[in-house]
Design a protein around this motif. Sequence first.
Motif, short mmCIF file in Angstrom:
data_model
loop_
_atom_site.label_atom_id
_atom_site.label_comp_id
_atom_site.label_asym_id
_atom_site.label_seq_id
_atom_site.Cartn_x
_atom_site.Cartn_y
_atom_site.Cartn_z
N SER A 1 -22.00 17.94 -9.11
CA SER A 1 -21.26 17.99 -10.36
C SER A 1 -20.54 16.67 -10.57
O SER A 1 -20.33 15.90 -9.64
CB SER A 1 -20.26 19.15 -10.35
N SER B 1 -18.92 13.98 -14.17
CA SER B 1 -18.49 13.87 -15.55
C SER B 1 -19.10 12.62 -16.17
O SER B 1 -19.33 11.61 -15.51
CB SER B 1 -16.96 13.80 -15.64
N GLN C 1 -18.38 9.86 -19.10
CA GLN C 1 -17.26 9.31 -19.86
C GLN C 1 -17.79 8.35 -20.91
O GLN C 1 -18.52 7.40 -20.60
CB GLN C 1 -16.31 8.55 -18.92
N ALA D 1 -13.77 13.23 -21.06
CA ALA D 1 -14.87 13.30 -20.11
C ALA D 1 -15.62 14.61 -20.28
O ALA D 1 -15.03 15.67 -20.47
CB ALA D 1 -14.34 13.17 -18.69
N LEU D 2 -16.95 14.54 -20.22
CA LEU D 2 -17.79 15.72 -20.35
C LEU D 2 -18.27 16.16 -18.97
O LEU D 2 -18.90 15.36 -18.26
CB LEU D 2 -19.00 15.42 -21.23
N PRO D 3 -17.99 17.39 -18.56
CA PRO D 3 -18.45 17.85 -17.24
C PRO D 3 -19.97 18.03 -17.22
O PRO D 3 -20.56 18.54 -18.18
CB PRO D 3 -17.73 19.19 -17.06
N ASP E 1 -22.35 21.23 -18.60
CA ASP E 1 -21.26 21.88 -17.89
C ASP E 1 -21.86 22.99 -17.05
O ASP E 1 -23.04 23.30 -17.17
CB ASP E 1 -20.17 22.42 -18.83
#
Length: 315
Positions: A258, A260, A262, A268-270, A285
């Motif tokens: 996992s 993120s 940026q 920030a997008l997981p 996500d």
Amino acid sequence: AEMRWTDGRMHMSNIQGNADDLTFSGNLVISHSPFVITGALKLGDLDIDDYKSSGGGAPKKLENRDFTRWPRVNLQLSAEHVRWNRVHLENVHTRLAGQSGTYEFNPLSGILAGSPVTAAMKTVMLPTTPLSSRLSVNFSVPQANLNDISRAVADQPLLTGNGAVNASLSFTTSRGLPSLNGKGSLTSSQVETSFSILPSSIPMAGSLLSSNRFDRLFLSFAVKNGLLTVDRLSMEAPRLSLSGSGNIDLVEKTIDASGSVQMPGSAALPVRLEGSLPSPRYSLDGGGNRTLSSKAIDLNLDLPSQLRDILGKSR
């Protein structure tokens, strides 16, 4: 071989032979007491997995032989190919020295993943299993083909490009991957991923990342009993970056990672990468594979102004 005795030593020249499927040639000098072997030996295609414990399968002939008296050795050794679990080392040259079942290959050079490799390796023969040993190796590969590296790990090219690999690893030849331990790092520029970091459904995905190419990659890892832990991963492109960590089970060939993504001026997008290594699942996500839409504005995400403008006009 041509043989002659001089001063209690056997001189063997023009040696040609094979043990199991391994061919060898060279010149040796052997003394009986003390038991010493010196000279030069050239090997053909050595596959270490041939001597891995096979759970009842027929062992190689060498495995049936009783090696109880290990000699003192000083050899100039070379091999056309050395293979272990999809790792293929070519044009190997080394100095082999040691005694009593403990030997060092130092220096060791060859070609790995299309790049020159320098290494030092130590092997300790294990009395419990014939021809089984504990190998420890420190190596540096300055321009490794990442396609070859990822195929060796995942059966497919997760990464494309070249990079520098530095690592210290150890494993038991009779057990293979479940015994692999160590640590290392990978550094690369101009690397490309086999999957899209930003799915096409994200607004302006093509503008933010027109390809899967990144200007820089850094990865550090540790491995214990075949479980590889990536403790730091960072990838940088001109308009976005990715960071993360995770685990790769080299035995079961699964991944659970996992991180993120940026983008400049945005939250920030997981992201998540999981499943089997040959066909991992990538999502933005871990909770439902959501993608950004105009509703993101209602959630007060700090999107770049140009993205807000485009989404605002479309509503």
